[in-house]
Each structure stands twice: as structure tokens, then as C-alpha cells.
Design a protein around this motif. Sequence first.
Motif, PDB file in Angstrom:
ATOM      1  N   LYS A 121     -60.422  32.959 -12.838  1.00  0.00           N
ATOM      2  CA  LYS A 121     -60.646  32.303 -11.549  1.00  0.00           C
ATOM      3  C   LYS A 121     -62.021  31.646 -11.467  1.00  0.00           C
ATOM      4  N   SER A 122     -62.967  32.129 -12.266  1.00  0.00           N
ATOM      5  CA  SER A 122     -64.314  31.560 -12.203  1.00  0.00           C
ATOM      6  C   SER A 122     -64.365  30.134 -12.726  1.00  0.00           C
ATOM      7  N   TRP A 123     -63.333  29.702 -13.443  1.00  0.00           N
ATOM      8  CA  TRP A 123     -63.309  28.345 -14.003  1.00  0.00           C
ATOM      9  C   TRP A 123     -62.681  27.322 -13.056  1.00  0.00           C
ATOM     10  N   LEU A 124     -62.112  27.775 -11.950  1.00  0.00           N
ATOM     11  CA  LEU A 124     -61.474  26.846 -11.019  1.00  0.00           C
ATOM     12  C   LEU A 124     -62.504  26.001 -10.278  1.00  0.00           C
ATOM     13  N   ASP A 125     -62.155  24.761 -10.008  1.00  0.00           N
ATOM     14  CA  ASP A 125     -62.922  23.872  -9.133  1.00  0.00           C
ATOM     15  C   ASP A 125     -64.309  23.536  -9.671  1.00  0.00           C
TER      16      ASP A 125
ATOM     17  N   LEU B 289     -55.415  26.058  -5.612  1.00  0.00           N
ATOM     18  CA  LEU B 289     -54.508  25.754  -4.508  1.00  0.00           C
ATOM     19  C   LEU B 289     -55.221  26.015  -3.183  1.00  0.00           C
ATOM     20  N   ALA B 290     -55.046  25.140  -2.220  1.00  0.00           N
ATOM     21  CA  ALA B 290     -55.688  25.330  -0.918  1.00  0.00           C
ATOM     22  C   ALA B 290     -55.185  26.604  -0.259  1.00  0.00           C
ATOM     23  N   ILE B 291     -56.075  27.319   0.419  1.00  0.00           N
ATOM     24  CA  ILE B 291     -55.712  28.570   1.085  1.00  0.00           C
ATOM     25  C   ILE B 291     -54.654  28.337   2.166  1.00  0.00           C
TER      26      ILE B 291
ATOM     27  N   ARG C  62     -51.324  31.740   2.047  1.00  0.00           N
ATOM     28  CA  ARG C  62     -52.233  32.565   2.831  1.00  0.00           C
ATOM     29  C   ARG C  62     -52.635  33.859   2.125  1.00  0.00           C
ATOM     30  N   GLU C  63     -51.850  34.292   1.155  1.00  0.00           N
ATOM     31  CA  GLU C  63     -52.155  35.526   0.427  1.00  0.00           C
ATOM     32  C   GLU C  63     -52.947  35.249  -0.855  1.00  0.00           C
ATOM     33  N   LEU C  64     -53.496  34.057  -0.964  1.00  0.00           N
ATOM     34  CA  LEU C  64     -54.156  33.652  -2.198  1.00  0.00           C
ATOM     35  C   LEU C  64     -55.292  34.584  -2.590  1.00  0.00           C
ATOM     36  N   ASN C  65     -56.064  35.050  -1.619  1.00  0.00           N
ATOM     37  CA  ASN C  65     -57.203  35.918  -1.923  1.00  0.00           C
ATOM     38  C   ASN C  65     -56.778  37.290  -2.431  1.00  0.00           C
TER      39      ASN C  65
ATOM     40  N   LYS D  72     -54.210  37.623  -4.508  1.00  0.00           N
ATOM     41  CA  LYS D  72     -53.466  37.402  -5.750  1.00  0.00           C
ATOM     42  C   LYS D  72     -54.268  37.851  -6.955  1.00  0.00           C
ATOM     43  N   GLY D  73     -53.597  38.397  -7.953  1.00  0.00           N
ATOM     44  CA  GLY D  73     -54.259  38.884  -9.158  1.00  0.00           C
ATOM     45  C   GLY D  73     -54.320  37.820 -10.243  1.00  0.00           C
ATOM     46  N   ALA D  74     -53.707  38.125 -11.385  1.00  0.00           N
ATOM     47  CA  ALA D  74     -53.772  37.223 -12.539  1.00  0.00           C
ATOM     48  C   ALA D  74     -53.106  35.887 -12.240  1.00  0.00           C
ATOM     49  N   LEU D  75     -53.645  34.847 -12.856  1.00  0.00           N
ATOM     50  CA  LEU D  75     -53.101  33.510 -12.690  1.00  0.00           C
ATOM     51  C   LEU D  75     -52.057  33.221 -13.758  1.00  0.00           C
TER      52      LEU D  75
END
Length: 423
Positions: A110-114, A150-152, A156-159, A161-164
Motif C-alpha cells: 500500500k505504501s507504493w500507491l499514489d 481507489l477513492a474511499i 467505504r470499507e477500504l481502510n 481492507k488487508g492484502a491487495l
Amino acid sequence: MEKLFPILEEGVTASHTIAFMKREFLNAQYEELNLENEWNLQENGKYYVNLYGTNGLAFRLGKKKKGKPVFRVAMAHSDYPNFQIKPNPEMKGQYVTRLNVEIYGGMYQKSWLDRPLGVAGKVIVAGEDAFRPNVLLYRSTRPLCIIPSLAIHLERELNKKGALDTAKELVPIAALSEQGDLIGEIAKELGIREESILDYELSLFNMDRPVVAGLDASMIASPRLDNLTSVAGIIEAMQRADQIPEDTVDVAMVFDNEEVGSLSKQGADSALFSIVLDKIGRSYGKGDFRMSDAVTQSFLLSVDVAQGHHPNYEEKSDATNKAYLGKGLSIKRSIGQKYGTTAESSATVKQLCERSGIPYTIAINKTGIPGGSTLGPIVTSHLPFPCADIGMPILAMHSASELGATADYEALRKLLIQFYTAF
């Protein structure tokens, strides 16, 4: 800190890290050697060995007395977790070009997103000898792709979520059209024809620059602290060490492929390092050198970052051994032999630290948390030298950007100088 920020900026791939290392040693009047040639090593000589372009080895020789050299080796690794670009990389869609990538090593995804991501690596073109193609280093000067989250609002449960899903959610976007051509763009920047490219090893890198952070300017935030802090410290120590014991060979060794197990020709779990040390011993000794002569009197420092104590996750640290940031280098211990440190080798490092007032902590995993391993146990399974694992403690290890302390780098650098020069 003289070498740390430059190598953090330049070392975007293993190849770029070794190019930096080679330039540093050649500028310091080290003589370059090739493994396939005969060596004529001289007392007080300084040498750099060409090894596959993603490994580097530098060494310097003390005065001969008995003619049976022993080795003091500090070793680190040049690679880090990232995204490797696959062959035939462009994935065309409606109004978009994405890149086909694969994860290298154990990254925090997740640290590589955006983040704006550059592309770097080596591009292979034909040479006069088919068995020795030409290698061109490439690094983009601007971001060439991004992995948008993905936009929150849409989940709505994005935060929570575990593994991508790596094949869906970690695919970089390189163009907002179907005409994106990564290899064509690289060829244009290198000034070569696209069809002349036979192959490549390219990866994405985080384009964030290293910065000093904090109210007290005590922290370093940067990509690739793991393990360029160790490479920089070893380079500085070799260049600053002003003496060397008799019959001693100081060695700086940087391996590739540590993050994926080291089982490659250029990795630590191969015969390569033993071959080079044996050649040094035979060239520098009296001709009757045997590696068994050097085993018990030599010493290895496996230099890699340590898991620092995280103040937001107290429960993740050992009850009585915490590697606090800013409190010095860490001596790394493992009951399960994940590290090469023993009680004897730990005592050696402690004594070197205490001679010069160098601060240190003990880094050992909390019971039930196995942690990772290092070069130490791998190399000593081939070369049974006494060994200690040390490193600069950091937070956010294997994130796209990691956090360390300036004081800990200084402690590491000073200890490495002591290691190379102590009588």
C-alpha cells in the motif's frame, strides 16, 4: 553523512548502486581488476573488482609479515523490494496504457500507491561478442507511471481492507491513451533504435528524495534506507580508515538478490565470494595460501538495517531489548540463527564500540515473531568465519519510504572505521 544522501538519490536499482560504488572507489585511487585476469597485488594496494554489474567488491591490503592474510569483511546488499517490469510490458486498454509488472521482494504494497514512479535499470543491446552484450544503464528523469488507489467514496470499507490483489490493484498506469510505448520512450532517451534492444531488467522506483525531518532534525526519511545506509557506511569507512593491521585484507562486499533469497550467481548463497577471497589470498600470500588458514582469524560483519522500536506498536518489541531510534547502531541477535551473531562476535562489536564511545542497542525479535534473515548466516555457511550482524535501526522497513535517525548512521559509520583499523 557524506555518502549517504548521494547514494540514496542515485541507487534506484542494484545496477545504479554498484555504479555509484565503483565510481567512489576508482575516484579514491583504487585499481580496477577483472576476475578472469591474473592479479599482481602489492602491499598497501587498493583494488576494486568488477562482478556482474550488480555486485561490487573493494579491498585494501596491509603490509606482509607472515604472508598468510586474514580478512576483515563488511558486507551489505544492493537490492530492495520494488516492481519489476515484465517483457512485453504494455497492456493496452480503452484510453489507457498500463504496465505489466511483478513484485520483487517482500514490499509493503500500500505504501507504493499514489506516488510518482520512475523507471530505471539496464537495457541490453548487441555487442561484437554474442556472449558479452552491451549493457546500458537507464533512469528516467521524470515520473513515467503511477499506481492510483481507489477513492474511499467507492469502497467505504477500504481502510479495513488487508492484502491487495496484485494483478488488479497494483498495476501502474503509464499513459491516458492506447499509444503508450515504454520501450520506445527509453530507446529515444538513450539515443538508440528500439529494435536494437535485445532485453532489459527494468523496475519502478519511488521518486521521493531523501530528507532530514523532525523538530530537532534528527530523522532521515527516504526510500531505500534498506540497505543503502549500510552500503554508504561501508564505502565511507573504507575511504576514511587511515591504517590497516599487518597481514590483513579489508574487504567491502555488496551482494545482489538478498531480498529474494540470495540464490543466484551474484547472490550471497553462491561460490562467487569464496572464489574472489581465495584469489586474493593466493595473490597476496606466499603462494601456499589455503582458506582454512584464514577461517578462525578472519571476521565478517553482515551490515543490514534492524527493526527499530516503534512507539505506536510497543507490543511488537522484545520485553527487555528495544532498538530505539537515535540511540546508536544495533547488534542483531537471533535465537533461531536468523543472524550470524554469536556471544563471542557480539562481544567483539561491543568492545570496538566501547573503545570509541560509540552507542549501540541490542535488536532481537519478540518471542513468537520470527523476523527476516540476512547475509550473515548465508555467507558463513560457505565461509565459516566468525560473524556479527549489525545495522542501523529503522521504521517502516520495506515501505516505499522508510525512517531512520541521523545519529544511528553516524554510529554505524564510526564502528565500521574501527572495524577496519583496530589492532
